[in-house]
Design an enzyme around this catalytic site. Structure first.
Site, PDB file in Angstrom:
ATOM      1  N   ALA A 122       0.772  -1.237   0.000  1.00 50.83           N
ATOM      2  CA  ALA A 122       0.000   0.000   0.000  1.00 50.83           C
ATOM      3  C   ALA A 122       0.807   1.293   0.000  1.00 50.83           C
ATOM      4  O   ALA A 122       0.294   2.325  -0.432  1.00 50.83           O
ATOM      5  CB  ALA A 122      -0.949   0.004   1.201  1.00 50.83           C
ATOM      6  N   ALA A 123       2.045   1.288   0.529  1.00 47.78           N
ATOM      7  CA  ALA A 123       2.786   2.549   0.628  1.00 47.78           C
ATOM      8  C   ALA A 123       3.123   3.104  -0.763  1.00 47.78           C
ATOM      9  O   ALA A 123       3.325   2.332  -1.690  1.00 47.78           O
ATOM     10  CB  ALA A 123       4.060   2.332   1.436  1.00 47.78           C
ATOM     11  N   PRO A 124       3.106   4.431  -0.927  1.00 47.96           N
ATOM     12  CA  PRO A 124       2.897   5.455   0.095  1.00 47.96           C
ATOM     13  C   PRO A 124       1.439   5.817   0.374  1.00 47.96           C
ATOM     14  O   PRO A 124       1.175   6.685   1.190  1.00 47.96           O
ATOM     15  CB  PRO A 124       3.633   6.656  -0.489  1.00 47.96           C
ATOM     16  N   GLY A 125       0.495   5.189  -0.327  1.00 46.80           N
ATOM     17  CA  GLY A 125      -0.912   5.409  -0.010  1.00 46.80           C
ATOM     18  C   GLY A 125      -1.766   5.971  -1.120  1.00 46.80           C
ATOM     19  O   GLY A 125      -2.940   6.265  -0.909  1.00 46.80           O
ATOM     20  N   GLY A 126      -1.210   6.101  -2.319  1.00 44.03           N
ATOM     21  CA  GLY A 126      -1.994   6.672  -3.411  1.00 44.03           C
ATOM     22  C   GLY A 126      -3.254   5.907  -3.711  1.00 44.03           C
ATOM     23  O   GLY A 126      -4.304   6.485  -3.993  1.00 44.03           O
ATOM     24  N   LYS A 127      -3.188   4.595  -3.647  1.00 39.46           N
ATOM     25  CA  LYS A 127      -4.364   3.778  -3.917  1.00 39.46           C
ATOM     26  C   LYS A 127      -5.166   3.532  -2.650  1.00 39.46           C
ATOM     27  O   LYS A 127      -6.394   3.521  -2.668  1.00 39.46           O
ATOM     28  CB  LYS A 127      -3.940   2.469  -4.580  1.00 39.46           C
ATOM     29  N   ARG A 148       8.263   2.846   5.157  1.00 38.54           N
ATOM     30  CA  ARG A 148       7.260   3.232   4.160  1.00 38.54           C
ATOM     31  C   ARG A 148       5.861   3.182   4.747  1.00 38.54           C
ATOM     32  O   ARG A 148       4.991   3.984   4.396  1.00 38.54           O
ATOM     33  CB  ARG A 148       7.368   2.333   2.920  1.00 38.54           C
ATOM     34  N   ASP A 189      -1.131  -3.732  -5.953  1.00 42.50           N
ATOM     35  CA  ASP A 189      -0.305  -2.944  -6.864  1.00 42.50           C
ATOM     36  C   ASP A 189       1.110  -3.469  -6.664  1.00 42.50           C
ATOM     37  O   ASP A 189       1.847  -3.015  -5.797  1.00 42.50           O
ATOM     38  CB  ASP A 189      -0.414  -1.454  -6.537  1.00 42.50           C
ATOM     39  N   CYS A 217       3.111  -1.344 -12.942  1.00 40.27           N
ATOM     40  CA  CYS A 217       3.464  -0.226 -13.823  1.00 40.27           C
ATOM     41  C   CYS A 217       4.577  -0.665 -14.761  1.00 40.27           C
ATOM     42  O   CYS A 217       5.572   0.032 -14.946  1.00 40.27           O
ATOM     43  CB  CYS A 217       3.858   1.014 -13.019  1.00 40.27           C
TER      44      CYS A 217
END
Length: 465
Positions: free
Chosen positions: A112-117, A140, A180, A233
């Site tokens: 999950a880091a840094p938290g965008g999703k 992180r 992710d 990505c």
């Protein structure tokens, strides 16, 4: 642009020579800067009315916008400190947007880091259910916690574990899971040239082993009928379609689902796999020469339920176990126009947390936070937390000081200064105040004699450039 020869060869096989030239041409185009509105705090329409900068909609993300990152600095604006938006590359907004999270779901963000999703997943929950946000790196995970608190997400577990260790605690527990995955980053070469050197050190072969481990571990934590979204990505078939092919072989109860489309999306490529499974066409590839975003891959999967879809999540029920609330906490909570179920309060030493419903015992795993930190009990007084301030709405707290964004005291508050607020408060009132900018909370302050003692969290303070 000096690209590794092995990467060039793989992309030519993937795209063909002509389209590969189109791909190379996009390296000469400017990068795209993205901003995603926090719909847990403000509607898209209301944010557009107050946005300090020109915005252009990201056409496939309902709350996503482009902005001119060469001209503007949204991270140095009070609205950023109010948690009204997250700065995120536009393609990277897609995974959390396309995972159909509903209020009340139990959701896991595995890496999950840094938290965008995670911040978007948390906003979708609307304060109900629970978001488990995990990252193996403890450092992180601390940044992840800050971003979730800044966004006002309180129904959280912030974990820092190898995903396989979570299985005994959360077997078939989650309704939705987002992965992710760590990847070779080929889709970021255009945005960040340093990724090329990292690719040369650890390429697709290295990451595909990690990805296969993570996705099969996550599969065991998903409820029958639940949905899992896998994203990277990168462009590598080994890390994308072949990883999904591996999951389908190991866990045949999974199926591939359609993803809401956009004209720039390209279908997945079954031909790059051994099985040539046509279901892989339902996955999505994002190429930077087809749309205004960096490279990405997405696959949405559903775990066979046997009896159909998951039911709509129910409203949480009280735990039934009542706890004695200290008088100083009770007095503070009386100023909040929001019901607090006493059975959801958790006292750990001086700290007081408000817990999500239905959490399993977590003894034996590393976590940074479970629930919303309300504050601390100190010698017959209660000190509210920064996390609580960000979780509240202005109209939920009785005592507020609301500055217009043009008031110089906003930045002074964010820097930690004591403020003269005689013009904004009644002479008789003293105690804890929720400090806001244009109606959106920033943190707490304690008022005495019309001077506001600053309680903004030191580690969050505005740093002068």
């Amino acid at each position: 642009m000096n690209l590794p020869e092995a990467f060039e060869d793989s992309m030519k096989r993937l795209l063909g020579d002509e389209e590969y030239r189109d791909y190379l041409e996009c390296f000469d185009e400017p990068r795209h800067y993205g901003l995603r509105v926090n719909t847990a705090k403000i509607s898209v329409e209301d944010f557009m009315k107050i946005s300090p900068w020109p915005l252009e909609r990201v056409p496939w993300i309902s709350n996503g916008f482009y902005y001119d990152g060469e001209k503007y600095q949204p991270a140095k604006h009070p609205y950023y400190f109010a948690g009204l938006y997250y700065l995120q590359e536009p393609s990277a907004m897609t995974p959390a947007d396309r995972l159909p999270v509903r209020p009340g779901d139990r959701v896991l963000d595995v890496c999950a880091a840094p938290g965008g999703k995670a911040t978007e997943l948390g906003a979708k929950l609307e304060g109900r259910g629970v978001l488990a946000a995990n990252d193996l790196s403890s450092s992180r995970a601390k940044g992840l916690l800050k971003n979730l608190e800044l966004f006002g997400i309180g129904n959280v577990m912030i974990l820092s574990e190898e995903p396989g260790k979570l299985i005994p605690y959360f077997r078939e527990y989650f309704d939705k899971i987002l992965i992710d995955a760590p990847c070779s980053g080929e889709g970021m070469f255009r945005k960040d040239r340093k990724m090329i050197r990292a690719w040369e050190e650890h390429g697709p072969e290295y990451f595909s082993k990690i990805q296969r481990s993570i996705i099969t571990q996550a599969a065991q934590m998903l409820k029958p009928g639940g949905m899992l979204l896998y994203s990277t990505c990168t462009f590598s078939a080994k890390e994308n379609e072949q990883t999904i092919e591996y999951l389908l072989r190991e866990y045949p109860e999974f199926d591939v689902c359609e993803i809401d489309g956009y004209e720039g999306f390209r279908p997945g490529m079954p031909e790059v796999t051994e099985s040539k499974d046509p279901r892989l066409k339902k996955t999505v590839r994002i190429f930077p020469h087809h749309m205004k975003g960096e490279g990405h891959f997405l696959a949405l999967l559903k775990k066979g339920a046997g009896s159909g879809d998951l039911p709509v999540p129910e409203e949480p029920k009280s735990r039934g176990s009542q706890k004695k609330i200290p008088d100083e906490l009770r007095e503070f909570l009386s100023g909040i126009r929001r019901p607090f179920d006493p059975s959801c309060l958790d006292f750990r030493g001086e700290k007081v947390y408000y817990m999500p419903e239905g959490l399993p015992p977590l003894n034996g795993i590393r976590f940074l936070r479970t629930g919303l930190l309300l504050g601390e009990l100190k010698k017959k007084r209660f000190e509210p937390s920064q996390a609580l301030a960000m979780n509240l709405k202005k109209d939920e707290y009785l005592y507020t000081i609301d500055f217009p964004v043009s008031d110089e005291r906003v930045v002074k508050y964010l820097k930690g200064d004591t403020l003269d607020v005689e013009d904004l408060t009644s002479p008789k009132e003293k105690g804890w105040y929720l400090v806001c900018v244009d109606g959106y909370p920033l943190g707490f302050g304690k008022l005495t004699n019309q001077m506001l003692k600053n309680k903004y969290l030191p580690g969050w303070r505005w740093q002068s450039s």
